[in-house]
Design an enzyme around this catalytic site. Structure first.
Site, PDB file in Angstrom:
ATOM      1  N   PHE A   9      30.924  37.625  45.694  1.00  0.00           N
ATOM      2  CA  PHE A   9      31.623  37.838  44.429  1.00  0.00           C
ATOM      3  C   PHE A   9      32.039  39.304  44.353  1.00  0.00           C
ATOM      4  O   PHE A   9      31.209  40.206  44.444  1.00  0.00           O
ATOM      5  CB  PHE A   9      30.721  37.467  43.243  1.00  0.00           C
ATOM      6  N   GLU A  62      48.943  37.379  42.968  1.00  0.00           N
ATOM      7  CA  GLU A  62      47.592  36.982  42.548  1.00  0.00           C
ATOM      8  C   GLU A  62      46.558  37.954  43.112  1.00  0.00           C
ATOM      9  O   GLU A  62      46.771  38.554  44.164  1.00  0.00           O
ATOM     10  CB  GLU A  62      47.362  35.533  43.042  1.00  0.00           C
ATOM     11  N   ASP A  63      45.454  38.098  42.412  1.00  0.00           N
ATOM     12  CA  ASP A  63      44.420  39.028  42.873  1.00  0.00           C
ATOM     13  C   ASP A  63      43.636  38.470  44.058  1.00  0.00           C
ATOM     14  O   ASP A  63      43.474  39.129  45.078  1.00  0.00           O
ATOM     15  CB  ASP A  63      43.463  39.431  41.731  1.00  0.00           C
ATOM     16  N   ASP A  71      37.137  40.918  37.805  1.00  0.00           N
ATOM     17  CA  ASP A  71      36.169  41.145  36.727  1.00  0.00           C
ATOM     18  C   ASP A  71      34.937  40.261  36.830  1.00  0.00           C
ATOM     19  O   ASP A  71      34.936  39.236  37.509  1.00  0.00           O
ATOM     20  CB  ASP A  71      36.828  40.862  35.372  1.00  0.00           C
ATOM     21  N   ASP A  86      40.285  31.947  46.052  1.00  0.00           N
ATOM     22  CA  ASP A  86      38.889  31.604  46.298  1.00  0.00           C
ATOM     23  C   ASP A  86      38.858  30.118  46.675  1.00  0.00           C
ATOM     24  O   ASP A  86      39.098  29.775  47.837  1.00  0.00           O
ATOM     25  CB  ASP A  86      38.124  31.937  45.010  1.00  0.00           C
ATOM     26  N   ARG A  98      37.248  45.703  35.447  1.00  0.00           N
ATOM     27  CA  ARG A  98      38.650  45.696  35.898  1.00  0.00           C
ATOM     28  C   ARG A  98      39.172  47.116  36.085  1.00  0.00           C
ATOM     29  O   ARG A  98      40.140  47.353  36.798  1.00  0.00           O
ATOM     30  CB  ARG A  98      39.542  44.989  34.870  1.00  0.00           C
ATOM     31  N   LYS A 116      44.506  37.902  34.092  1.00  0.00           N
ATOM     32  CA  LYS A 116      44.632  39.346  34.012  1.00  0.00           C
ATOM     33  C   LYS A 116      44.303  40.017  35.339  1.00  0.00           C
ATOM     34  O   LYS A 116      44.593  41.171  35.554  1.00  0.00           O
ATOM     35  CB  LYS A 116      43.661  39.882  32.953  1.00  0.00           C
ATOM     36  N   GLY A 117      43.677  39.277  36.232  1.00  0.00           N
ATOM     37  CA  GLY A 117      43.137  39.872  37.448  1.00  0.00           C
ATOM     38  C   GLY A 117      44.142  40.604  38.320  1.00  0.00           C
ATOM     39  O   GLY A 117      43.809  41.586  38.983  1.00  0.00           O
ATOM     40  N   LYS A 155      39.698  34.957  50.103  1.00  0.00           N
ATOM     41  CA  LYS A 155      38.293  34.625  50.400  1.00  0.00           C
ATOM     42  C   LYS A 155      38.325  33.259  51.098  1.00  0.00           C
ATOM     43  O   LYS A 155      37.960  32.233  50.524  1.00  0.00           O
ATOM     44  CB  LYS A 155      37.535  34.522  49.076  1.00  0.00           C
TER      45      LYS A 155
HETATM   46  P1  IMP Z   1      40.279  29.890  42.672  1.00  0.00           P
HETATM   47  O1  IMP Z   1      41.010  28.981  41.703  1.00  0.00           O
HETATM   48  O2  IMP Z   1      38.881  29.436  42.910  1.00  0.00           O
HETATM   49  O3  IMP Z   1      41.039  30.132  43.946  1.00  0.00           O
HETATM   50  O4  IMP Z   1      40.047  31.243  41.946  1.00  0.00           O
HETATM   51  C1  IMP Z   1      41.025  32.068  41.644  1.00  0.00           C
HETATM   52  C2  IMP Z   1      40.696  32.976  40.469  1.00  0.00           C
HETATM   53  O5  IMP Z   1      39.300  33.155  40.233  1.00  0.00           O
HETATM   54  C3  IMP Z   1      41.212  34.337  40.852  1.00  0.00           C
HETATM   55  O6  IMP Z   1      42.520  34.467  40.402  1.00  0.00           O
HETATM   56  C4  IMP Z   1      40.259  35.273  40.155  1.00  0.00           C
HETATM   57  O7  IMP Z   1      40.755  35.563  38.876  1.00  0.00           O
HETATM   58  C5  IMP Z   1      38.967  34.524  40.079  1.00  0.00           C
HETATM   59  N1  IMP Z   1      38.054  34.946  41.181  1.00  0.00           N
HETATM   60  C6  IMP Z   1      37.840  34.325  42.365  1.00  0.00           C
HETATM   61  N2  IMP Z   1      36.962  34.987  43.132  1.00  0.00           N
HETATM   62  C7  IMP Z   1      36.624  36.079  42.420  1.00  0.00           C
HETATM   63  C8  IMP Z   1      35.743  37.189  42.692  1.00  0.00           C
HETATM   64  O8  IMP Z   1      35.118  37.333  43.753  1.00  0.00           O
HETATM   65  N3  IMP Z   1      35.666  38.132  41.712  1.00  0.00           N
HETATM   66  C9  IMP Z   1      36.351  38.036  40.529  1.00  0.00           C
HETATM   67  N4  IMP Z   1      37.170  37.040  40.250  1.00  0.00           N
HETATM   68  C10 IMP Z   1      37.317  36.058  41.180  1.00  0.00           C
HETATM   69 MG    MG Z   2      43.324  35.722  39.090  1.00  0.00          MG
END
Ligand code: IMP
Ligand code: MG
Length: 184
Positions: free
Chosen positions: A150, A95-96, A157, A99, A163, A40-41, A128
């Site tokens: 974070f 994508e939001d 969220d 990370d 959100r 949903k991000g 990030k």
């Molecule tokens: P990844 O798989 O670790 O790259 O994470 C991706 C998903 O984790 C993103 O699509 C977000 O939904 C969530 N996410 C990563 N970092 C944050 C943050 O700082 N705040 C909130 N959601 C995050």
């Molecule tokens: Mg996301």
């Protein structure tokens, strides 16, 4: 106190700039791209981005999850699949935030294997970079943050809270404690 990372005005500028770049990329394309919002991000970002893309396009949504609280679990669950057949089409994953990179890595492979699209392009609101654990090519980035904080707001969220906030910020610990209390 919330530490503001991106204001409403900065977000507007970012979405406008990315929309213009994507317009440029697809303006002479022979087929319409499909923009796929990652729920949903990315919903807030998707809504602002597509308003700034001035070419014929389609939209769809996919839902995955990997986060619990403020940590990525590294295990990706597909919760909702596409409704369109994207075979042979250009796909833009919207994508939001990237990370660790696990989610986008998984998603790109999944879409390529299942649907055989023409190409998969990634457009991410926030990168990030310093938290990356697996390499992933992000074609368009709105903003790069250089600390592993974070973030919340504008779709991002904490256990489904925040959100609705119209800017991106680093929450104080009292805010996290409040959400923990409210979710009990
Ligand atoms: P990844 O798989 O670790 O790259 O994470 C991706 C998903 O984790 C993103 O699509 C977000 O939904 C969530 N996410 C990563 N970092 C944050 C943050 O700082 N705040 C909130 N959601 C995050
Ligand atoms: Mg996301």
């Amino acid at each position: 106190m919330r530490e503001i990372v991106l204001s409403q005005k900065e977000i507007q500028e970012i979405t406008k700039g990315l929309g213009e770049k994507l317009t440029e990329r697809f303006k002479s394309a022979s087929s319409a791209p499909v923009f796929v919002g990652v729920m949903k991000g990315a919903l807030n970002f998707m809504m602002d981005l597509i308003k700034n893309v001035d070419v014929p396009m389609m939209t769809d949504y996919i839902q995955i999850s990997s986060y619990e609280g403020t940590e990525s679990t590294g295990i990706i669950h597909l919760k909702r699949d596409l409704t369109l057949d994207i075979k042979g089409k250009s796909v833009v994953i919207v994508e939001d935030i990237v990370d660790t990179g696990y989610s986008l890595h998984y998603l790109k492979e999944y879409l390529i294997e299942k649907y055989q699209p023409k190409e998969v392009i990634i457009c991410c609101f926030i990168d990030k970079k310093c938290a990356r654990k697996i390499d992933v090519d992000v074609d368009y980035v709105g903003y790069t943050i250089d600390k592993p904080a974070f973030l919340m707001g504008y779709g991002l969220d904490y256990n489904e809270f925040a959100r609705n906030i119209d800017y991106v910020y680093i929450p104080p610990k009292e805010e996290i404690e409040l959400y923990d209390k409210l979710s009990k």
